[in-house]
Write a protein that holds these residues in place. Structure first.
Motif, mmCIF file in Angstrom:
data_model
loop_
_atom_site.group_PDB
_atom_site.id
_atom_site.type_symbol
_atom_site.label_atom_id
_atom_site.label_comp_id
_atom_site.label_asym_id
_atom_site.label_seq_id
_atom_site.Cartn_x
_atom_site.Cartn_y
_atom_site.Cartn_z
ATOM 1 N N SER A 1 0.830 -0.926 -0.050
ATOM 2 C CA SER A 1 0.069 -0.046 0.161
ATOM 3 C C SER A 1 0.882 1.332 0.013
ATOM 4 O O SER A 1 0.382 2.422 -0.209
ATOM 5 C CB SER A 1 -1.073 -0.047 1.407
ATOM 6 O OG SER A 1 -0.089 -0.028 2.214
ATOM 7 N N ASP A 2 2.149 1.334 0.166
ATOM 8 C CA ASP A 2 2.964 2.384 0.229
ATOM 9 C C ASP A 2 4.088 2.125 -0.833
ATOM 10 O O ASP A 2 5.149 2.542 -0.348
ATOM 11 C CB ASP A 2 3.638 2.569 1.648
ATOM 12 C CG ASP A 2 2.692 3.093 2.795
ATOM 13 O OD1 ASP A 2 1.527 3.535 2.072
ATOM 14 O OD2 ASP A 2 3.085 3.140 3.916
ATOM 15 N N THR A 3 3.684 1.331 -1.756
ATOM 16 C CA THR A 3 4.652 1.324 -2.764
ATOM 17 C C THR A 3 4.192 2.100 -4.180
ATOM 18 O O THR A 3 3.054 2.232 -4.542
ATOM 19 C CB THR A 3 4.859 -0.218 -3.315
ATOM 20 O OG1 THR A 3 4.931 -1.075 -2.194
ATOM 21 C CG2 THR A 3 5.656 -0.428 -4.435
ATOM 22 N N ILE A 4 5.116 2.743 -4.944
ATOM 23 C CA ILE A 4 4.786 3.499 -6.038
ATOM 24 C C ILE A 4 5.618 2.777 -7.136
ATOM 25 O O ILE A 4 6.564 2.319 -7.017
ATOM 26 C CB ILE A 4 5.094 5.048 -5.890
ATOM 27 C CG1 ILE A 4 6.534 5.110 -5.688
ATOM 28 C CG2 ILE A 4 4.113 5.471 -4.923
ATOM 29 C CD1 ILE A 4 6.826 6.780 -5.708
ATOM 30 N N ARG A 5 5.302 3.182 -8.439
ATOM 31 C CA ARG A 5 6.358 2.893 -9.614
ATOM 32 C C ARG A 5 7.216 4.050 -9.806
ATOM 33 O O ARG A 5 6.550 5.254 -9.858
ATOM 34 C CB ARG A 5 5.680 2.430 -10.780
ATOM 35 C CG ARG A 5 4.785 1.185 -10.655
ATOM 36 C CD ARG A 5 4.158 0.850 -11.989
ATOM 37 N NE ARG A 5 3.217 -0.317 -11.404
ATOM 38 C CZ ARG A 5 1.773 -0.119 -11.252
ATOM 39 N NH1 ARG A 5 1.230 1.247 -11.101
ATOM 40 N NH2 ARG A 5 1.148 -1.301 -10.974
ATOM 41 N N VAL A 6 8.276 4.032 -10.249
ATOM 42 C CA VAL A 6 9.239 5.055 -10.997
ATOM 43 C C VAL A 6 9.711 4.682 -12.351
ATOM 44 O O VAL A 6 9.776 3.536 -12.452
ATOM 45 C CB VAL A 6 10.373 5.526 -9.774
ATOM 46 C CG1 VAL A 6 9.629 6.044 -8.577
ATOM 47 C CG2 VAL A 6 11.219 4.509 -9.463
ATOM 48 N N LEU A 7 10.328 5.718 -13.176
ATOM 49 C CA LEU A 7 10.490 5.341 -14.373
ATOM 50 C C LEU A 7 11.876 5.846 -14.250
ATOM 51 O O LEU A 7 12.143 7.019 -13.954
ATOM 52 C CB LEU A 7 9.683 5.835 -15.367
ATOM 53 C CG LEU A 7 9.726 7.224 -15.987
ATOM 54 C CD1 LEU A 7 10.860 7.498 -16.691
ATOM 55 C CD2 LEU A 7 8.436 7.527 -16.595
ATOM 56 N N THR A 8 13.002 5.465 -14.971
ATOM 57 C CA THR A 8 14.034 5.783 -15.180
ATOM 58 C C THR A 8 14.324 5.870 -16.759
ATOM 59 O O THR A 8 14.154 5.045 -17.509
ATOM 60 C CB THR A 8 15.414 4.686 -14.630
ATOM 61 O OG1 THR A 8 15.200 4.641 -13.204
ATOM 62 C CG2 THR A 8 16.638 5.414 -14.856
ATOM 63 N N LEU A 9 14.497 7.028 -16.907
ATOM 64 C CA LEU A 9 14.755 7.335 -18.424
ATOM 65 C C LEU A 9 16.224 6.759 -19.065
ATOM 66 O O LEU A 9 16.975 7.130 -18.180
ATOM 67 C CB LEU A 9 14.638 8.725 -18.655
ATOM 68 C CG LEU A 9 13.435 9.610 -18.852
ATOM 69 C CD1 LEU A 9 13.733 11.124 -18.995
ATOM 70 C CD2 LEU A 9 12.528 9.009 -19.963
ATOM 71 N N LEU A 10 16.168 6.112 -20.016
ATOM 72 C CA LEU A 10 17.518 5.398 -20.454
ATOM 73 C C LEU A 10 18.023 6.739 -21.532
ATOM 74 O O LEU A 10 17.417 7.268 -22.299
ATOM 75 C CB LEU A 10 17.350 4.070 -21.163
ATOM 76 C CG LEU A 10 16.690 3.198 -20.357
ATOM 77 C CD1 LEU A 10 16.369 1.808 -21.060
ATOM 78 C CD2 LEU A 10 17.486 2.896 -19.074
ATOM 79 N N THR A 11 19.296 6.863 -21.410
ATOM 80 C CA THR A 11 19.950 7.710 -22.565
ATOM 81 C C THR A 11 20.713 7.160 -23.750
ATOM 82 O O THR A 11 20.421 5.834 -23.526
ATOM 83 C CB THR A 11 21.353 8.369 -21.608
ATOM 84 O OG1 THR A 11 22.137 7.570 -21.079
ATOM 85 C CG2 THR A 11 20.662 9.197 -20.411
ATOM 86 N N ASN A 12 20.922 8.111 -24.850
ATOM 87 C CA ASN A 12 21.334 7.493 -25.874
ATOM 88 C C ASN A 12 20.635 6.566 -26.745
ATOM 89 O O ASN A 12 20.859 5.611 -27.205
ATOM 90 C CB ASN A 12 22.849 6.832 -25.602
ATOM 91 C CG ASN A 12 23.864 7.819 -24.838
ATOM 92 O OD1 ASN A 12 23.768 8.741 -25.268
ATOM 93 N ND2 ASN A 12 24.440 6.963 -24.118
#
Length: 156
Positions: A42-53
């Motif tokens: 219930s205290d979990t979220i998703r995050v995204l990491t942008l990949l470069t190049n």
């Protein structure tokens, strides 16, 4: 080449056949829409990491983290057209392409700007349009979690 913020790019910008990161080149017909894993708590979220190049297309990974963990920037996205003509390609922890998420033109341009800004070393973000399963009941709950966290941080 990417245009001015908010402008529409050609469809070839998001063509997965242009993707080559020492993985198999995948034809567009083999890429399915990304399927969100159920949040672990219930205290979990998703995050995204942008990949470069990644050229003219957006690639990222999506991870679940505890809400209390720091190290990401929040971007609540509610402006611009609701049309979603672009795709962000999602890679798993081993670099395999696992699906795509549709994007509005303005969000795509914002992600390109964030990805390409050299002064921005941390490319990890919580963006409601991407990190919340928009087709699930989690949407209102997740937005409430981020709102409560923002309120606590702003009052500190």
């Amino acid at each position: 080449m990417r245009g001015v913020f908010g402008s529409k790019m050609s469809d070839s910008d998001d063509n997965p056949s242009n993707i080559n990161h020492n993985k198999n080149i995948i034809s567009p017909s083999h890429i399915a829409e990304y399927i969100f894993e159920t949040l672990r708590g219930s205290d979990t979220i998703r995050v995204l990491t942008l990949l470069t190049n990644t050229g003219n297309h957006i690639e990222c990974s999506i991870q679940q983290i505890p809400l209390s963990k720091r190290g990401y920037e929040a971007l609540s996205y509610v402006w611009g057209s609701e049309e979603k003509p672009y795709k962000a390609f999602i890679r798993n922890e081993t670099g395999d392409l696992v699906g795509y998420i549709t994007l509005t033109s303005n969000l795509r341009d914002a992600l390109c700007d964030l990805r390409d800004t050299p002064e921005l070393e941390n490319k990890c973000f919580w963006i409601d349009q991407i990190c919340i399963d928009q087709n699930d009941a989690e949407k209102s709950y997740q937005v409430g979690l981020i709102d409560r966290k923002s309120t606590r941080l702003n009052s500190s």
